[in-house]
Scaffold this active site. Structure first.
Site, mmCIF file in Angstrom:
data_model
loop_
_atom_site.group_PDB
_atom_site.id
_atom_site.type_symbol
_atom_site.label_atom_id
_atom_site.label_comp_id
_atom_site.label_asym_id
_atom_site.label_seq_id
_atom_site.Cartn_x
_atom_site.Cartn_y
_atom_site.Cartn_z
ATOM 1 N N ASP A 22 0.922 -5.903 38.060
ATOM 2 C CA ASP A 22 1.869 -5.819 36.938
ATOM 3 C C ASP A 22 2.281 -4.388 36.626
ATOM 4 O OD1 ASP A 22 1.452 -8.692 36.446
ATOM 5 O OD2 ASP A 22 -0.479 -8.069 35.637
ATOM 6 N N LYS A 25 6.142 -2.965 40.177
ATOM 7 C CA LYS A 25 6.546 -2.843 41.583
ATOM 8 C C LYS A 25 7.933 -3.419 41.815
ATOM 9 C CE LYS A 25 2.874 -5.053 42.954
ATOM 10 N NZ LYS A 25 2.171 -5.136 41.659
ATOM 11 N N LYS A 27 10.565 -3.400 39.871
ATOM 12 C CA LYS A 27 11.593 -2.419 39.518
ATOM 13 C C LYS A 27 11.678 -1.324 40.570
ATOM 14 C CE LYS A 27 12.997 0.950 36.013
ATOM 15 N NZ LYS A 27 12.746 1.543 34.686
ATOM 16 N N ASN A 47 1.333 -16.714 43.072
ATOM 17 C CA ASN A 47 0.515 -16.116 42.000
ATOM 18 C C ASN A 47 1.051 -14.754 41.590
ATOM 19 O OD1 ASN A 47 -0.180 -14.967 44.496
ATOM 20 N ND2 ASN A 47 -2.296 -14.580 43.896
ATOM 21 N N ALA A 48 1.900 -14.169 42.443
ATOM 22 C CA ALA A 48 2.486 -12.866 42.113
ATOM 23 C C ALA A 48 3.620 -13.058 41.113
ATOM 24 C CB ALA A 48 3.009 -12.189 43.376
ATOM 25 N N GLY A 49 3.860 -12.026 40.318
ATOM 26 C CA GLY A 49 4.966 -12.084 39.374
ATOM 27 C C GLY A 49 5.609 -10.731 39.214
ATOM 28 N N HIS A 50 6.855 -10.609 39.660
ATOM 29 C CA HIS A 50 7.581 -9.350 39.515
ATOM 30 C C HIS A 50 8.742 -9.562 38.549
ATOM 31 C CE1 HIS A 50 6.146 -7.830 43.735
ATOM 32 N NE2 HIS A 50 5.189 -7.871 42.829
ATOM 33 N N THR A 323 3.682 -14.805 35.744
ATOM 34 C CA THR A 323 3.392 -16.101 36.352
ATOM 35 C C THR A 323 2.735 -17.056 35.370
ATOM 36 O OG1 THR A 323 3.169 -15.094 38.534
ATOM 37 C CG2 THR A 323 2.137 -17.247 38.220
ATOM 38 N N VAL A 437 11.138 4.816 32.067
ATOM 39 C CA VAL A 437 11.201 5.044 30.620
ATOM 40 C C VAL A 437 11.872 3.865 29.919
ATOM 41 C CG1 VAL A 437 11.099 7.553 30.752
ATOM 42 C CG2 VAL A 437 13.322 6.401 30.935
#
Length: 447
Positions: A22, A25, A27, A47-50, A323, A437
């Site tokens: 989290d 990555k 962005k 299971n990943a969440g971007h 997720t 930022v």
């Protein structure tokens, strides 16, 4: 002796998480996609969440590489990923409904399939571990998985006999045979797990299950390819590839806080087996870290906060799982862990995100050593039992109060913020190249 093969040009980039996931990555990948021809996921699963914000719209990605949001880029799900075909189709449809062109998405024929019985197994295993913990069974605890079937799918991949790969979804006879065998094993095992957990269980019927899986295969047929050859063909044409890691180094199955880790190789070390591309092709490895630390699920976290500061950071940083929706645990930045992750990955630059979230805090803290059994150490402890006994040793900094969201130069930052960044660079030994930022694509300082 025949001449040795020339070293191929190192034109590729990898984006790797340096903490417990989290870190932002998605962005980072979105920012770098413009200068690459393809973006490749090499590990993990749904299971990943971007999360990526483009033009004010937030996109939550789980299986699809973040580069899909950059028009005209090839997005590849490599062989090291375990794919839930039903979830992938839902994700593709959701992106299409938002106007995203997903035609460039390709899936490896060798990627393994997460089937419904894997998710049932994951659920039951976690329930049993939870029950054992509540009953006071030693140090037993649930692992805190997302219950998406990732671990059981990777286990079947290694056990081989009952595994299904994406290419099998296009071979009816092969698929039906493998699903029938899998159901023999899974129904027996799951019935026992359900009985122990006091849960009802309906056995999986291999016929209808295979029918559903073949339907998923037909939907995905145009996308299923031998991606190893595809990627090598791109490299032969001097194309540039961006590798996108899921989860993060401290969750790596070999190098993370075992057993509270994920089931795949999250570090840059997993790129070779996860894609078929040698790490010698990497010219740049960017490690992504937050200006603080978060973690989801179980496992030790030496710098964890449980006070009002934790609540403030969590709310300002929207620290809830992409997720699962679970609130993330929050703490001060652990530079001992970051330096360890940087070492493993051989990173060439740091992407530091969420600096704006720290605005308004009177004091900032960074863990620069651990105290273990009365002695200080600057080495990370990649074992959950050992790390649980580590007391953080902090270095304190003055906080800053300023709206950073419109700043586009490191020189624009308040002095205290610059000193904080300078210290991170010096301690980790790697330059910070990008600073986040704000959540937007444009809210980035290139330094």
């Amino acid at each position: 002796m025949p001449p040795s093969a020339p070293t191929p040009p190192a034109t590729c980039t990898a984006v790797i998480g340096l903490q417990w996931g989290d870190e932002g990555k998605g962005k980072a990948v979105d920012l770098l996609a413009a200068e690459h021809d393809a973006v490749v996921r090499y590990n993990g699963g749904a299971n990943a969440g971007h999360s990526v914000v483009v033009g004010g719209t937030r996109y939550s990605l789980h299986l699809v590489p973040s580069g899909i949001l950059y028009p005209g880029k090839l997005a590849v799900i490599g062989n090291g990923v375990v794919v839930d075909p039903e979830k992938l189709i839902q994700e593709i449809d959701g992106l299409t409904q938002k106007g995203v062109d997903a035609s460039g998405l390709v899936v490896s024929s060798r990627a393994h399939v997460v089937a419904p019985y894997h998710k049932a197994e994951d659920e039951l295993r976690e329930e049993l571990l939870k029950s054992a913990a509540e009953a006071g069974d030693g140090e037993t605890q649930e692992l805190g998985t997302t219950r998406r079937g990732i671990g059981p799918a990777y286990a079947d991949k290694v056990q081989r006999a009952t595994a299904v790969r994406m290419g099998d979804l296009l071979k009816p006879a092969v698929l039906r045979e493998r699903v029938a065998l899998a159901c023999v094993f899974k129904n027996s095992a799951l019935a026992g797990l359900a009985s122990r957990a006091g849960r009802p269980f309906t056995p999986f019927d291999p016929g209808p299950l295979a029918d559903a899986m073949l339907g998923w295969g037909e939907r995905l047929r145009p996308r299923i390819q031998d991606t190893a050859y595809l990627l090598h063909d791109l490299l032969a044409q001097n194309k540039r590839i961006l590798f996108e890691g899921a989860n993060a180094t401290l969750l790596d199955v070999d190098h993370g806080t075992y057993p509270y880790v994920t089931s795949s190789s999250c570090a840059a070390l997993g790129i070779g087996p996860g894609t078929g591309i040698s790490e010698r092709r990497l010219g740049r490895v960017l490690g992504v870290m937050k200006a603080y630390t978060t973690r989801v699920g179980r496992g030790p976290m030496p710098t964890e906060l449980t006070d009002d500061t934790a609540h403030r950071i969590r709310e300002r940083g929207r620290e809830y799982g992409t997720t699962t929706g679970r609130p993330r645990r929050v703490g001060w930045v652990d530079l001992v862990a970051v330096r360890y992750a940087a070492m493993l990955n051989g990173i060439t630059g740091i992407v530091l995100t969420m600096l704006d979230v720290l605005d308004g805090l009177p004091t900032l803290r960074a863990c620069t050593a651990y105290r273990v059994n009365g002695a200080e150490t600057g080495r990370y402890l990649p074992d959950a039992h050992d790390l649980a006994g580590a007391e953080p040793v902090f270095t304190d900094f003055n906080g800053f109060s300023a709206d950073l969201s419109a700043m586009r130069s490191r020189a624009d930052l308040p002095d205290a913020a610059r000193r904080y960044l300078d210290f991170v660079e010096e301690y980790v030994g790697v330059p910070i190249q990008l600073v986040g930022v704000g959540p937007g694509r444009e809210q980035t300082i290139h330094s």
